[in-house]
Design an enzyme around this catalytic site. Structure first.
Site, PDB file in Angstrom:
ATOM      1  N   LYS A 114       0.815  -1.215   0.000  1.00  0.00           N
ATOM      2  CA  LYS A 114       0.000   0.000   0.000  1.00  0.00           C
ATOM      3  C   LYS A 114       0.851   1.269   0.000  1.00  0.00           C
ATOM      4  O   LYS A 114       0.459   2.277  -0.576  1.00  0.00           O
ATOM      5  CB  LYS A 114      -0.949   0.011   1.191  1.00  0.00           C
ATOM      6  CG  LYS A 114      -2.072  -0.989   1.033  1.00  0.00           C
ATOM      7  CD  LYS A 114      -3.276  -0.624   1.838  1.00  0.00           C
ATOM      8  CE  LYS A 114      -4.441  -1.499   1.426  1.00  0.00           C
ATOM      9  NZ  LYS A 114      -5.634  -1.248   2.201  1.00  0.00           N
ATOM     10  N   LYS A 198      -5.204  -9.067  -6.625  1.00  0.00           N
ATOM     11  CA  LYS A 198      -6.369  -9.260  -5.755  1.00  0.00           C
ATOM     12  C   LYS A 198      -7.535  -8.378  -6.219  1.00  0.00           C
ATOM     13  O   LYS A 198      -7.305  -7.222  -6.589  1.00  0.00           O
ATOM     14  CB  LYS A 198      -5.941  -8.861  -4.330  1.00  0.00           C
ATOM     15  CG  LYS A 198      -6.937  -9.141  -3.244  1.00  0.00           C
ATOM     16  CD  LYS A 198      -6.413  -8.641  -1.897  1.00  0.00           C
ATOM     17  CE  LYS A 198      -6.853  -7.223  -1.619  1.00  0.00           C
ATOM     18  NZ  LYS A 198      -7.143  -6.874  -0.243  1.00  0.00           N
ATOM     19  N   LYS A 201     -11.034  -2.876  -3.718  1.00  0.00           N
ATOM     20  CA  LYS A 201     -11.917  -1.706  -3.761  1.00  0.00           C
ATOM     21  C   LYS A 201     -11.260  -0.561  -4.512  1.00  0.00           C
ATOM     22  O   LYS A 201     -11.937   0.253  -5.122  1.00  0.00           O
ATOM     23  CB  LYS A 201     -12.169  -1.212  -2.337  1.00  0.00           C
ATOM     24  CG  LYS A 201     -12.944  -2.152  -1.461  1.00  0.00           C
ATOM     25  CD  LYS A 201     -12.865  -1.631  -0.025  1.00  0.00           C
ATOM     26  CE  LYS A 201     -13.512  -2.557   0.960  1.00  0.00           C
ATOM     27  NZ  LYS A 201     -13.005  -2.367   2.311  1.00  0.00           N
TER      28      LYS A 201
HETATM   29  N1  AQP Z   1      -9.994 -10.177  -3.101  1.00  0.00           N
HETATM   30  C1  AQP Z   1     -10.318 -10.694  -1.927  1.00  0.00           C
HETATM   31  N2  AQP Z   1     -10.517 -12.026  -1.808  1.00  0.00           N
HETATM   32  C2  AQP Z   1     -10.868 -12.584  -0.602  1.00  0.00           C
HETATM   33  N3  AQP Z   1     -11.047 -11.851   0.521  1.00  0.00           N
HETATM   34  C3  AQP Z   1     -10.864 -10.515   0.447  1.00  0.00           C
HETATM   35  N4  AQP Z   1     -10.954  -9.523   1.361  1.00  0.00           N
HETATM   36  C4  AQP Z   1     -10.672  -8.350   0.759  1.00  0.00           C
HETATM   37  N5  AQP Z   1     -10.382  -8.524  -0.535  1.00  0.00           N
HETATM   38  C5  AQP Z   1     -10.488  -9.872  -0.767  1.00  0.00           C
HETATM   39  C6  AQP Z   1     -11.347  -9.724   2.751  1.00  0.00           C
HETATM   40  O1  AQP Z   1     -12.422  -8.842   3.046  1.00  0.00           O
HETATM   41  C7  AQP Z   1     -12.335  -8.431   4.412  1.00  0.00           C
HETATM   42  C8  AQP Z   1     -12.480  -6.957   4.510  1.00  0.00           C
HETATM   43  O2  AQP Z   1     -11.429  -6.338   3.789  1.00  0.00           O
HETATM   44  P1  AQP Z   1     -10.958  -4.879   4.103  1.00  0.00           P
HETATM   45  O3  AQP Z   1     -12.049  -4.050   4.576  1.00  0.00           O
HETATM   46  O4  AQP Z   1      -9.753  -4.910   4.928  1.00  0.00           O
HETATM   47  O5  AQP Z   1     -10.579  -4.331   2.759  1.00  0.00           O
HETATM   48  P2  AQP Z   1      -9.998  -4.653   1.362  1.00  0.00           P
HETATM   49  O6  AQP Z   1     -11.048  -5.074   0.442  1.00  0.00           O
HETATM   50  O7  AQP Z   1      -8.741  -5.413   1.458  1.00  0.00           O
HETATM   51  O8  AQP Z   1      -9.840  -3.221   0.954  1.00  0.00           O
HETATM   52  P3  AQP Z   1      -8.932  -2.026   1.068  1.00  0.00           P
HETATM   53  O9  AQP Z   1      -7.684  -2.359   1.779  1.00  0.00           O
HETATM   54  O10 AQP Z   1      -9.764  -0.898   1.518  1.00  0.00           O
HETATM   55  O11 AQP Z   1      -8.759  -1.788  -0.370  1.00  0.00           O
HETATM   56  P4  AQP Z   1      -7.723  -2.252  -1.394  1.00  0.00           P
HETATM   57  O12 AQP Z   1      -7.545  -3.745  -1.299  1.00  0.00           O
HETATM   58  O13 AQP Z   1      -8.378  -1.816  -2.610  1.00  0.00           O
HETATM   59  O14 AQP Z   1      -6.501  -1.472  -1.072  1.00  0.00           O
HETATM   60  C9  AQP Z   1     -11.004  -8.949   4.945  1.00  0.00           C
HETATM   61  O15 AQP Z   1     -11.241 -10.111   5.727  1.00  0.00           O
HETATM   62  C10 AQP Z   1     -10.232  -9.305   3.702  1.00  0.00           C
HETATM   63  O16 AQP Z   1      -9.354 -10.396   3.942  1.00  0.00           O
END
Ligand code: AQP
Length: 333
Positions: A114, A198, A201
């Site tokens: 990140k 992955k 969001k």
């Molecule tokens: N792609 C995924 N596959 C399986 N599980 C996932 N989780 C997230 N992405 C996947 C699981 O969802 C739960 C909540 O996640 P989070 O709120 O921590 O957020 P996120 O989706 O990882 O989002 P971010 O960090 O806001 O955004 P990005 O990834 O875009 O940077 C967790 O149990 C996670 O494991």
């Protein structure tokens, strides 16, 4: 034995199929088991580790709570609340960050991903994100934490911090060491546009993910446009190893249909992706559209959602405040 379940989701918008299949679907199953005490948190303090729009944040908090309920979590059985309403989370995070060695945090891959190349500009909050997560979990004596595979390393850190605290203060078993609940299969859903990334969001391409608020037409369109390769679908799992997009689509189909990958390959082996895509779009629409409609209905009733969150925060505060007072006593305050 009663399982104490704790998990959280960040209110950062665009909740997607990865969040659902990796985490929220498990939350619902755990909620439905009478034996379990479940707490599901909208982790808004985690969300501000990267910049958020203040108005959007408020609506994302409500939408995340609505998604929990629309997916099947019953607020009269499970506690649903937002983290910033329970001060013990931040207090516990500070105390635990004084126990956790920097060497442990330096190993966290999520921070590296990140923060990217410009680590100097990443917030300190993003760096100690996993310590706040440890505080969330340990305050409630959680025995089990359902998460997607990407959170495994953070959960291991939580376990290490709990062990270290208990050892440093000679208070064996005071902080309960939680077990991760990570689905053996399909615990990491990948982007529809790149099977090595992955589903997330923050991906700038909306076509990379199925949002839980997508309409039937949007789901059909996204599945149609999902990346595949030019070979037919194989009959056995071994042959999927170097075909990430194929593996992802077949994994999504298996997970949403609650069946093994082997069974899915029996159905689609030798066929073209167009056959799989038609059926995948159909089953995704039938499972996701009712959730999406319910989210819309619930987000129109802000008062209802605010009441659920307030009630949840009152219950969570009662538990977390007791634990933080004990922690403070143990460390000598
Ligand atoms: N792609 C995924 N596959 C399986 N599980 C996932 N989780 C997230 N992405 C996947 C699981 O969802 C739960 C909540 O996640 P989070 O709120 O921590 O957020 P996120 O989706 O990882 O989002 P971010 O960090 O806001 O955004 P990005 O990834 O875009 O940077 C967790 O149990 C996670 O494991």
């Amino acid at each position: 034995m009663t399982k104490k379940i704790f998990s959280g989701v960040q209110p950062t918008g665009n909740l997607h199929l990865g969040n659902y299949l990796g985490a929220i679907k498990n939350f619902v199953e755990l909620n439905n088991d009478k034996e379990n005490d479940c707490i599901f948190c909208v982790v808004d303090l985690h969300a501000i580790t990267v910049k958020q729009d203040k108005y959007q944040l408020k609506s994302n908090i409500r939408e995340t709570a609505a998604t929990f309920i629309a997916s099947g979590i019953d607020p009269s059985k499970s506690i649903i609340f937002n983290q910033s309403e329970v001060p013990a989370h931040a207090e516990g995070s500070w105390i635990l960050s004084c126990m956790a060695p920097m060497g442990w945090l330096n190993r966290m891959t999520q921070f590296k991903e990140k923060a990217g190349k410009d680590k100097e500009k990443a917030s300190v909050g993003l760096y100690i994100y996993p310590v706040l997560m440890a505080s969330d979990i340990l305050l409630y004596d959680a025995t089990h934490v359902p998460v997607g595979e990407d959170q495994k390393q953070h959960l291991e850190l939580t376990r290490d911090i709990a062990h270290k605290f208990n050892k440093d203060f000679k208070c064996d078993d005071f902080l309960k060491v939680p077990e991760p609940l990570i689905k053996e299969n399909f615990s990491r859903i990948m982007s529809l546009k790149d099977g090595l990334k992955k589903m997330s969001k923050s991906d700038p391409s909306d076509l990379s993910r199925i949002n839980l608020t997508d309409s039937k037409d949007e789901i059909v369109n996204k599945v149609k446009k999902a990346k595949t390769d030019s070979f037919p679908i194989p009959n056995d799992e071994e042959k999927l190893k170097s075909r990430p997009e194929a593996e992802n689509l077949l994994g999504i189909f298996s997970s949403i249909s609650n069946q093994t990958l082997g069974k899915t390959l029996d159905e689609f082996g030798g066929k073209n992706f167009s056959d799989l895509k038609v059926q995948l779009a159909e089953i995704l629409s039938s499972k996701i559209s009712p959730i999406s409609e319910e989210i819309k209905k619930l987000t129109n009733d802000q008062q209802y959602l605010d009441n659920i969150l307030l009630e949840g925060a009152n219950k969570a505060n009662e538990i977390a405040r007791k634990k933080i007072l004990e922690i403070k006593k143990i460390i000598g305050f």
